[in-house]
Design a protein around this motif. Structure first.
Motif, PDB file in Angstrom:
ATOM      1  N   UNK A   1      15.126  30.163 -86.582  1.00  0.00           N
ATOM      2  CA  UNK A   1      14.367  29.341 -85.623  1.00  0.00           C
ATOM      3  C   UNK A   1      15.273  28.795 -84.523  1.00  0.00           C
ATOM      4  N   UNK A   2      16.443  28.321 -84.911  1.00  0.00           N
ATOM      5  CA  UNK A   2      17.367  27.743 -83.934  1.00  0.00           C
ATOM      6  C   UNK A   2      17.851  28.808 -82.955  1.00  0.00           C
ATOM      7  N   UNK A   3      18.175  29.990 -83.442  1.00  0.00           N
ATOM      8  CA  UNK A   3      18.632  31.067 -82.570  1.00  0.00           C
ATOM      9  C   UNK A   3      17.517  31.499 -81.613  1.00  0.00           C
ATOM     10  N   UNK A   4      16.307  31.672 -82.121  1.00  0.00           N
ATOM     11  CA  UNK A   4      15.184  32.074 -81.274  1.00  0.00           C
ATOM     12  C   UNK A   4      14.896  31.011 -80.216  1.00  0.00           C
ATOM     13  N   UNK A   5      14.950  29.746 -80.594  1.00  0.00           N
ATOM     14  CA  UNK A   5      14.672  28.671 -79.638  1.00  0.00           C
ATOM     15  C   UNK A   5      15.746  28.586 -78.560  1.00  0.00           C
ATOM     16  N   UNK A   6      17.012  28.739 -78.930  1.00  0.00           N
ATOM     17  CA  UNK A   6      18.090  28.683 -77.940  1.00  0.00           C
ATOM     18  C   UNK A   6      17.985  29.867 -76.978  1.00  0.00           C
ATOM     19  N   UNK A   7      17.719  31.057 -77.507  1.00  0.00           N
ATOM     20  CA  UNK A   7      17.564  32.230 -76.634  1.00  0.00           C
ATOM     21  C   UNK A   7      16.389  32.029 -75.690  1.00  0.00           C
ATOM     22  N   UNK A   8      15.273  31.522 -76.195  1.00  0.00           N
ATOM     23  CA  UNK A   8      14.115  31.269 -75.343  1.00  0.00           C
ATOM     24  C   UNK A   8      14.421  30.212 -74.299  1.00  0.00           C
ATOM     25  N   UNK A   9      15.143  29.171 -74.684  1.00  0.00           N
ATOM     26  CA  UNK A   9      15.490  28.104 -73.736  1.00  0.00           C
ATOM     27  C   UNK A   9      16.389  28.630 -72.617  1.00  0.00           C
ATOM     28  N   UNK A  10      17.283  29.531 -72.934  1.00  0.00           N
ATOM     29  CA  UNK A  10      18.165  30.103 -71.919  1.00  0.00           C
ATOM     30  C   UNK A  10      17.373  30.997 -70.970  1.00  0.00           C
ATOM     31  N   UNK A  11      16.416  31.748 -71.499  1.00  0.00           N
ATOM     32  CA  UNK A  11      15.656  32.696 -70.680  1.00  0.00           C
ATOM     33  C   UNK A  11      14.600  32.025 -69.802  1.00  0.00           C
ATOM     34  N   UNK A  12      14.009  30.949 -70.286  1.00  0.00           N
ATOM     35  CA  UNK A  12      12.911  30.309 -69.562  1.00  0.00           C
ATOM     36  C   UNK A  12      13.460  29.568 -68.341  1.00  0.00           C
ATOM     37  N   UNK A  13      12.724  29.671 -67.196  1.00  0.00           N
ATOM     38  CA  UNK A  13      13.200  29.020 -65.970  1.00  0.00           C
ATOM     39  C   UNK A  13      12.979  27.520 -65.988  1.00  0.00           C
ATOM     40  N   UNK A  14      11.777  27.104 -66.282  1.00  0.00           N
ATOM     41  CA  UNK A  14      11.467  25.679 -66.241  1.00  0.00           C
ATOM     42  C   UNK A  14      10.773  25.257 -67.533  1.00  0.00           C
ATOM     43  N   UNK A  15      11.530  24.690 -68.463  1.00  0.00           N
ATOM     44  CA  UNK A  15      10.867  24.150 -69.657  1.00  0.00           C
ATOM     45  C   UNK A  15      10.168  22.841 -69.313  1.00  0.00           C
ATOM     46  N   UNK A  16       9.453  22.329 -70.244  1.00  0.00           N
ATOM     47  CA  UNK A  16       8.744  21.071 -70.061  1.00  0.00           C
ATOM     48  C   UNK A  16       9.710  19.914 -70.296  1.00  0.00           C
ATOM     49  N   UNK A  17      10.596  19.674 -69.334  1.00  0.00           N
ATOM     50  CA  UNK A  17      11.625  18.649 -69.444  1.00  0.00           C
ATOM     51  C   UNK A  17      12.988  19.242 -69.181  1.00  0.00           C
ATOM     52  N   UNK A  18      14.019  18.412 -69.193  1.00  0.00           N
ATOM     53  CA  UNK A  18      15.375  18.921 -68.939  1.00  0.00           C
ATOM     54  C   UNK A  18      15.860  19.848 -70.062  1.00  0.00           C
ATOM     55  N   UNK A  19      16.549  20.905 -69.643  1.00  0.00           N
ATOM     56  CA  UNK A  19      17.036  21.873 -70.619  1.00  0.00           C
ATOM     57  C   UNK A  19      18.051  21.254 -71.577  1.00  0.00           C
ATOM     58  N   UNK A  20      18.905  20.373 -71.085  1.00  0.00           N
ATOM     59  CA  UNK A  20      19.941  19.814 -71.957  1.00  0.00           C
ATOM     60  C   UNK A  20      19.334  18.968 -73.064  1.00  0.00           C
ATOM     61  N   UNK A  21      18.209  18.293 -72.783  1.00  0.00           N
ATOM     62  CA  UNK A  21      17.542  17.502 -73.819  1.00  0.00           C
ATOM     63  C   UNK A  21      16.972  18.423 -74.896  1.00  0.00           C
ATOM     64  N   UNK A  22      16.354  19.524 -74.454  1.00  0.00           N
ATOM     65  CA  UNK A  22      15.797  20.468 -75.420  1.00  0.00           C
ATOM     66  C   UNK A  22      16.889  21.128 -76.242  1.00  0.00           C
ATOM     67  N   UNK A  23      18.026  21.395 -75.618  1.00  0.00           N
ATOM     68  CA  UNK A  23      19.148  21.969 -76.373  1.00  0.00           C
ATOM     69  C   UNK A  23      19.606  21.006 -77.467  1.00  0.00           C
ATOM     70  N   UNK A  24      19.688  19.720 -77.157  1.00  0.00           N
ATOM     71  CA  UNK A  24      20.073  18.727 -78.170  1.00  0.00           C
ATOM     72  C   UNK A  24      19.032  18.629 -79.282  1.00  0.00           C
ATOM     73  N   UNK A  25      17.757  18.671 -78.894  1.00  0.00           N
ATOM     74  CA  UNK A  25      16.684  18.609 -79.904  1.00  0.00           C
ATOM     75  C   UNK A  25      16.769  19.813 -80.830  1.00  0.00           C
ATOM     76  N   UNK A  26      16.972  20.998 -80.250  1.00  0.00           N
ATOM     77  CA  UNK A  26      17.033  22.222 -81.053  1.00  0.00           C
ATOM     78  C   UNK A  26      18.240  22.202 -81.982  1.00  0.00           C
TER      79      UNK A  26
END
Length: 65
Positions: free
Chosen positions: A22-47
């Motif tokens: 799950x963590x690997x899939x989420x990080x890969x998706x976060x890197x590929x997606x242009x605009x997540x719903x919020x700052x990317x660095x926050x989502x990286x910390x959450x993941x």
């Protein structure tokens, strides 16, 4: 060492594997997606720091549809 021998690895190993997948899939998706719903660095910390639930929270709330 006695502590490690007392752990039931048959139960714990699948949970660890699911967490890593799950963590690997989420990080890969976060890197590929242009605009997540919020700052990317926050989502990286959450993941990375909320075990098992962090990637699920990202997939539910972090992605824009």
């Amino acid at each position: 060492m006695e502590f490690l021998e007392s752990i039931n690895w048959a139960i714990l190993a699948p949970i660890i594997i699911i967490q890593l997948i799950l963590m690997t899939a989420a990080i890969i998706d976060l890197v590929k997606i242009e605009k997540p719903n919020g700052p990317k660095w926050v989502w990286a910390l959450v993941i990375l720091f909320i075990n098992l639930l962090g990637p699920i929270i990202y997939f539910v709330f972090g992605r824009r549809s």
